[in-house]
Scaffold this motif. Structure first.
Motif, PDB file in Angstrom:
ATOM      1  N   GLY A 260       0.780  -1.231   0.000  1.00  0.00           N
ATOM      2  CA  GLY A 260       0.000   0.000   0.000  1.00  0.00           C
ATOM      3  C   GLY A 260       0.813   1.284   0.000  1.00  0.00           C
ATOM      4  N   VAL A 261       1.998   1.231  -0.601  1.00  0.00           N
ATOM      5  CA  VAL A 261       2.864   2.412  -0.500  1.00  0.00           C
ATOM      6  C   VAL A 261       3.104   3.068  -1.855  1.00  0.00           C
ATOM      7  CG1 VAL A 261       5.110   1.240  -0.719  1.00  0.00           C
ATOM      8  CG2 VAL A 261       4.867   3.197   0.828  1.00  0.00           C
ATOM      9  N   SER A 262       2.511   2.468  -2.894  1.00  0.00           N
ATOM     10  CA  SER A 262       2.714   3.011  -4.243  1.00  0.00           C
ATOM     11  C   SER A 262       1.602   4.022  -4.565  1.00  0.00           C
ATOM     12  CB  SER A 262       2.755   1.838  -5.236  1.00  0.00           C
ATOM     13  OG  SER A 262       3.040   2.296  -6.524  1.00  0.00           O
ATOM     14  N   VAL A 263       1.210   4.102  -5.813  1.00  0.00           N
ATOM     15  CA  VAL A 263       0.266   5.154  -6.226  1.00  0.00           C
ATOM     16  C   VAL A 263      -1.126   4.611  -6.556  1.00  0.00           C
ATOM     17  CG1 VAL A 263       2.065   6.710  -7.066  1.00  0.00           C
ATOM     18  CG2 VAL A 263       1.124   4.976  -8.621  1.00  0.00           C
ATOM     19  N   GLY A 264      -1.392   3.338  -6.167  1.00  0.00           N
ATOM     20  CA  GLY A 264      -2.675   2.716  -6.489  1.00  0.00           C
ATOM     21  C   GLY A 264      -3.825   3.282  -5.654  1.00  0.00           C
ATOM     22  N   TYR A 268      -2.694   3.241   0.828  1.00  0.00           N
ATOM     23  CA  TYR A 268      -3.025   4.287   1.797  1.00  0.00           C
ATOM     24  C   TYR A 268      -1.851   4.780   2.653  1.00  0.00           C
ATOM     25  CZ  TYR A 268      -7.931   3.393   0.762  1.00  0.00           C
ATOM     26  OH  TYR A 268      -9.137   3.274   0.128  1.00  0.00           O
ATOM     27  N   ILE A 269      -0.703   4.110   2.561  1.00  0.00           N
ATOM     28  CA  ILE A 269       0.384   4.504   3.471  1.00  0.00           C
ATOM     29  C   ILE A 269       0.796   5.981   3.290  1.00  0.00           C
ATOM     30  CG2 ILE A 269       2.786   4.017   4.180  1.00  0.00           C
ATOM     31  CD1 ILE A 269       0.688   1.962   5.208  1.00  0.00           C
ATOM     32  N   PRO A 270       0.941   6.482   2.037  1.00  0.00           N
ATOM     33  CA  PRO A 270       1.302   7.899   1.900  1.00  0.00           C
ATOM     34  C   PRO A 270       0.297   8.827   2.595  1.00  0.00           C
ATOM     35  CG  PRO A 270       1.585   6.757  -0.194  1.00  0.00           C
ATOM     36  CD  PRO A 270       0.907   5.791   0.724  1.00  0.00           C
ATOM     37  N   VAL A 280       8.321  13.021   5.931  1.00  0.00           N
ATOM     38  CA  VAL A 280       8.708  11.998   4.939  1.00  0.00           C
ATOM     39  C   VAL A 280      10.117  12.308   4.421  1.00  0.00           C
ATOM     40  CG1 VAL A 280       8.134  10.962   2.709  1.00  0.00           C
ATOM     41  CG2 VAL A 280       6.308  11.575   4.309  1.00  0.00           C
ATOM     42  N   LEU A 281      11.063  11.392   4.698  1.00  0.00           N
ATOM     43  CA  LEU A 281      12.452  11.606   4.273  1.00  0.00           C
ATOM     44  C   LEU A 281      12.572  11.380   2.769  1.00  0.00           C
ATOM     45  CD1 LEU A 281      14.382   9.669   7.085  1.00  0.00           C
ATOM     46  CD2 LEU A 281      13.387  11.948   7.149  1.00  0.00           C
ATOM     47  N   PHE A 282      11.870  10.366   2.279  1.00  0.00           N
ATOM     48  CA  PHE A 282      11.796  10.121   0.830  1.00  0.00           C
ATOM     49  C   PHE A 282      10.666   9.131   0.575  1.00  0.00           C
ATOM     50  CE2 PHE A 282      15.187   7.504   2.669  1.00  0.00           C
ATOM     51  CZ  PHE A 282      14.748   6.217   2.394  1.00  0.00           C
ATOM     52  N   ASN A 283      10.127   9.178  -0.653  1.00  0.00           N
ATOM     53  CA  ASN A 283       9.081   8.209  -1.016  1.00  0.00           C
ATOM     54  C   ASN A 283       9.393   7.533  -2.347  1.00  0.00           C
ATOM     55  OD1 ASN A 283       8.504  10.175  -2.841  1.00  0.00           O
ATOM     56  ND2 ASN A 283       6.511  10.741  -1.964  1.00  0.00           N
ATOM     57  N   LYS A 284      10.624   7.718  -2.819  1.00  0.00           N
ATOM     58  CA  LYS A 284      11.046   7.010  -4.036  1.00  0.00           C
ATOM     59  C   LYS A 284      12.573   6.937  -4.029  1.00  0.00           C
ATOM     60  CE  LYS A 284       9.866   6.032  -8.616  1.00  0.00           C
ATOM     61  NZ  LYS A 284       8.734   5.240  -9.019  1.00  0.00           N
ATOM     62  N   VAL A 285      13.090   5.752  -4.282  1.00  0.00           N
ATOM     63  CA  VAL A 285      14.541   5.565  -4.300  1.00  0.00           C
ATOM     64  C   VAL A 285      14.925   5.046  -5.676  1.00  0.00           C
ATOM     65  CG1 VAL A 285      16.511   4.504  -3.138  1.00  0.00           C
ATOM     66  CG2 VAL A 285      14.397   4.899  -1.863  1.00  0.00           C
ATOM     67  N   ALA A 286      16.047   5.530  -6.195  1.00  0.00           N
ATOM     68  CA  ALA A 286      16.480   5.123  -7.540  1.00  0.00           C
ATOM     69  C   ALA A 286      17.084   3.729  -7.469  1.00  0.00           C
ATOM     70  CB  ALA A 286      17.488   6.126  -8.086  1.00  0.00           C
ATOM     71  N   MET A 287      16.245   2.771  -7.176  1.00  0.00           N
ATOM     72  CA  MET A 287      16.696   1.381  -7.062  1.00  0.00           C
ATOM     73  C   MET A 287      15.597   0.435  -7.539  1.00  0.00           C
ATOM     74  SD  MET A 287      16.492   0.984  -2.937  1.00  0.00           S
ATOM     75  CE  MET A 287      15.779  -0.562  -2.455  1.00  0.00           C
ATOM     76  N   ARG A 288      16.025  -0.771  -7.883  1.00  0.00           N
ATOM     77  CA  ARG A 288      15.105  -1.844  -8.260  1.00  0.00           C
ATOM     78  C   ARG A 288      15.587  -3.110  -7.603  1.00  0.00           C
ATOM     79  NH1 ARG A 288      11.580   0.056 -12.316  1.00  0.00           N
ATOM     80  NH2 ARG A 288      10.238   0.716 -10.639  1.00  0.00           N
ATOM     81  N   PRO A 289      14.830  -3.889  -6.921  1.00  0.00           N
ATOM     82  CA  PRO A 289      13.459  -3.585  -6.546  1.00  0.00           C
ATOM     83  C   PRO A 289      13.446  -2.622  -5.351  1.00  0.00           C
ATOM     84  CG  PRO A 289      14.102  -5.653  -5.563  1.00  0.00           C
ATOM     85  CD  PRO A 289      15.279  -5.177  -6.370  1.00  0.00           C
ATOM     86  N   GLN A 301      10.571   8.511  16.486  1.00  0.00           N
ATOM     87  CA  GLN A 301      10.199   7.213  15.907  1.00  0.00           C
ATOM     88  C   GLN A 301      10.389   7.221  14.387  1.00  0.00           C
ATOM     89  OE1 GLN A 301       6.253   7.264  17.780  1.00  0.00           O
ATOM     90  NE2 GLN A 301       6.636   5.143  18.357  1.00  0.00           N
ATOM     91  N   MET A 302      10.637   6.038  13.845  1.00  0.00           N
ATOM     92  CA  MET A 302      10.776   5.907  12.394  1.00  0.00           C
ATOM     93  C   MET A 302       9.619   5.067  11.868  1.00  0.00           C
ATOM     94  SD  MET A 302      13.808   7.212  11.642  1.00  0.00           S
ATOM     95  CE  MET A 302      14.481   6.425  10.189  1.00  0.00           C
ATOM     96  N   ILE A 303       9.066   5.463  10.751  1.00  0.00           N
ATOM     97  CA  ILE A 303       8.004   4.674  10.107  1.00  0.00           C
ATOM     98  C   ILE A 303       8.474   4.345   8.690  1.00  0.00           C
ATOM     99  CG2 ILE A 303       5.566   4.553   9.479  1.00  0.00           C
ATOM    100  CD1 ILE A 303       5.088   6.974  11.329  1.00  0.00           C
ATOM    101  N   TYR A 304       8.439   3.068   8.366  1.00  0.00           N
ATOM    102  CA  TYR A 304       8.855   2.632   7.038  1.00  0.00           C
ATOM    103  C   TYR A 304       7.657   2.100   6.267  1.00  0.00           C
ATOM    104  CZ  TYR A 304      13.790   2.545   8.505  1.00  0.00           C
ATOM    105  OH  TYR A 304      15.033   2.883   8.936  1.00  0.00           O
ATOM    106  N   GLY A 305       7.479   2.596   5.071  1.00  0.00           N
ATOM    107  CA  GLY A 305       6.514   2.001   4.156  1.00  0.00           C
ATOM    108  C   GLY A 305       7.314   1.132   3.195  1.00  0.00           C
ATOM    109  N   LEU A 306       7.376  -0.163   3.512  1.00  0.00           N
ATOM    110  CA  LEU A 306       8.096  -1.082   2.623  1.00  0.00           C
ATOM    111  C   LEU A 306       7.128  -1.565   1.551  1.00  0.00           C
ATOM    112  CD1 LEU A 306      10.043  -3.163   5.316  1.00  0.00           C
ATOM    113  CD2 LEU A 306      10.945  -1.304   3.901  1.00  0.00           C
ATOM    114  N   SER A 307       7.676  -1.882   0.417  1.00  0.00           N
ATOM    115  CA  SER A 307       6.853  -2.329  -0.705  1.00  0.00           C
ATOM    116  C   SER A 307       6.061  -3.596  -0.347  1.00  0.00           C
ATOM    117  CB  SER A 307       7.764  -2.605  -1.897  1.00  0.00           C
ATOM    118  OG  SER A 307       7.034  -3.243  -2.901  1.00  0.00           O
TER     119      SER A 307
END
Ligand SMILES: Nc1nc2c(c(=O)[nH]1)N[C@H]1C(S)=C(S)[C@@H](COP(=O)(O)OP(=O)(O)OC[C@H]3O[C@@H](n4cnc5c(N)ncnc54)[C@H](O)[C@@H]3O)O[C@H]1N2
Ligand code: MOO
Ligand SMILES: [Mg+2]
Length: 429
Positions: A260-264, A268-270, A280-289, A301-307
């Protein structure tokens, strides 16, 4: 209109994450429970090791000068005036012409300065007294384990942040640490989102899959040294997810969500991060996957939206979560360990982003080679089980050829790296 996201280079993204330090507390735990934890204090020797001169052999403690003229033809004879085993101390004086039978580990008598092994002497008894014959000279200090030869009082032995493996446990026991100061494990919460997710006990149903990410991340948290706390699976509903995230945040240092972290439409995470007013430190990283990996901070606290895609989720954790957990454990090498290997096959896929290919690193008689493991798609789950490394392929090339030397990040090397992101170059010939 779909939100436009700006991809951050991987090293910059890791750097941003590493600026955030979660709080570190110390707890004292019994030495029997300290394995695989991380020391919270430096350990300094408070006594010499060994603490006294001791015998490394079963034999006889002697005065070396007495043997100066000993030879096969003219052995010298010494009277054995007593015996000591390990743990005992010989309190009497030993004079010229005398020896003490001594066992491995026993303290050398004050007047003696060498030890002769049992095998090298001839023993006999005369008039109720015991004697030994020695057939060669011994020098002062022959066969003695000296006080402090292992380590001296005041020596700094291991530093805080050291991973407690059995060798470190031996050291802690030597210096009397029945209770060991260790870094408290950061509590890392895990929430899986997705209306398609079945519990692992459930049979498959049309359109649904089993939730593998939650259990994978829980295992990754434990392996990285954190305390994993599972908050369950949520269907894609904004209010439910927001409430669950809020509840979880009251119990954890770090919160990981997957999916739930993409643009669908149901990602809802964003929106949840926005609602929480998280930074939000970043919401897109130049990496695959893992390009959608999103990291935010909310006070300390840190919150991570993992794929949601399993391979992307896995890689996002290893690059961005593992080092933060290890930081909280005082580790000076919080990142995956970097090495180099020969690329075993062509990898022709071009990509503008840096690729992390799940791979198997093998030893080819002294040099390392690396082969992609399974299907190279971010949705692949089976490739993960065979992977012990990630091949790092910087973006912007036309692909990679067999036999190029490439960077690899090792997944099972607990010792880690300081900062693996320097000197990663497209390829080496
Ligand atoms: N129009 C676009 N679509 C997508 C983009 C994009 O940029 N534009 N990015 C793609 C990339 S890259 C990835 S990666 C995924 C990320 O998706 P989400 O993080 O939003 O994850 P979901 O949509 O919830 O799920 C993706 C995929 O993973 C499966 N999944 C989810 N959770 C689990 C779990 N706990 N265990 C196992 N598998 C799980 C889910 O069923 C989906 O198949 O978005 C692309 N789309
Ligand atoms: O985040 Mo995705 O994994 O780049 O395919
Ligand atoms: Mg999605």
């Amino acid at each position: 209109m779909v939100e436009k996201r700006t991809p951050l280079p991987v090293a910059d993204a890791v750097h941003k994450v590493m600026k955030h330090q979660t709080s570190i507390d110390t707890e004292w735990i019994p030495i029997e429970e300290a394995s695989e934890r991380f020391l919270a204090e430096d350990i300094v020797a408070d006594h010499d090791v060994p603490p006294f001169n001791k015998s490394p052999y079963d034999g006889f403690a002697i005065i070396a000068d007495n043997t100066t003229n000993a030879s096969r033809e003219h052995p010298i004879t010494l009277e054995v005036i007593g015996e000591i085993g390990a743990g005992s101390v010989f309190e009497n004086n030993v004079g010229n012409g005398q020896a003490v039978r001594i066992m491995t580990g026993a303290k050398i008598p004050e007047d003696c300065d060498a030890v002769v092994m049992l095998e090298l002497v001839q023993e006999h008894t005369d008039n109720g007294k015991n004697f030994i014959e020695i057939k060669r000279p011994f020098k002062q200090h022959d066969n003695i384990s000296f006080q402090g030869e292992d380590t001296e009082k005041g020596t700094s032995l291991v530093s805080k942040g050291t991973y407690i493996h059995p060798g470190v446990t031996a050291l802690l026991a030597t210096f009397g640490y029945a209770q060991v100061p260790v870094a408290k494990k950061p509590v890392v919460g895990v929430i899986a989102t997705g209306s398609e997710l079945l519990d692992i006990k459930e049979p498959l149903q049309p359109g649904k899959i089993r939730n593998s990410n939650a259990y994978m991340i829980l295992a990754q948290v434990q392996k990285a040294g954190g305390e994993a706390k599972y908050f369950g699976t949520l269907s894609d509903d904004f209010d439910t997810c927001l409430q669950a995230v809020k509840d979880a945040l009251s119990e954890v240092d770090i919160l990981l969500t997957t999916g739930g972290v993409s643009v669908g439409d149901y990602d809802y995470i964003p929106a949840i991060l926005k609602n929480l007013k998280a930074d939000v430190l970043f919401n897109k990283v130049a990496m695959r996957p893992g390009s959608v990996t999103t990291v935010a901070s909310l006070e300390d606290q840190m919150i991570y939206g993992l794929s949601g895609n399993p391979s992307a989720c896995y890689v996002g954790f290893e690059l961005f979560v593992r080092p933060i957990i290890q930081n909280a454990l005082h580790s000076s090498t919080p990142h995956l360990r970097k090495s180099k290997a020969r690329l075993g096959v062509d990898f022709p896929k071009p990509n503008p982003f840096m690729r992390f290919v799940r791979a198997k690193l093998v030893d080819e008689g002294g040099s390392a080679a690396v082969f992609p493991a399974g299907l190279d798609k971010s949705g692949s789950v089976t490739s993960l089980s065979d992977a012990n490394a990630l091949i790092v392929l910087p973006g912007g090339t036309r692909g990679y050829q067999q036999d190029m030397i490439v960077d690899v990040l090792l997944l099972n090397e607990g010792e880690g790296s300081e900062w693996p992101w320097e000197n990663i170059v497209p390829y080496y010939k």
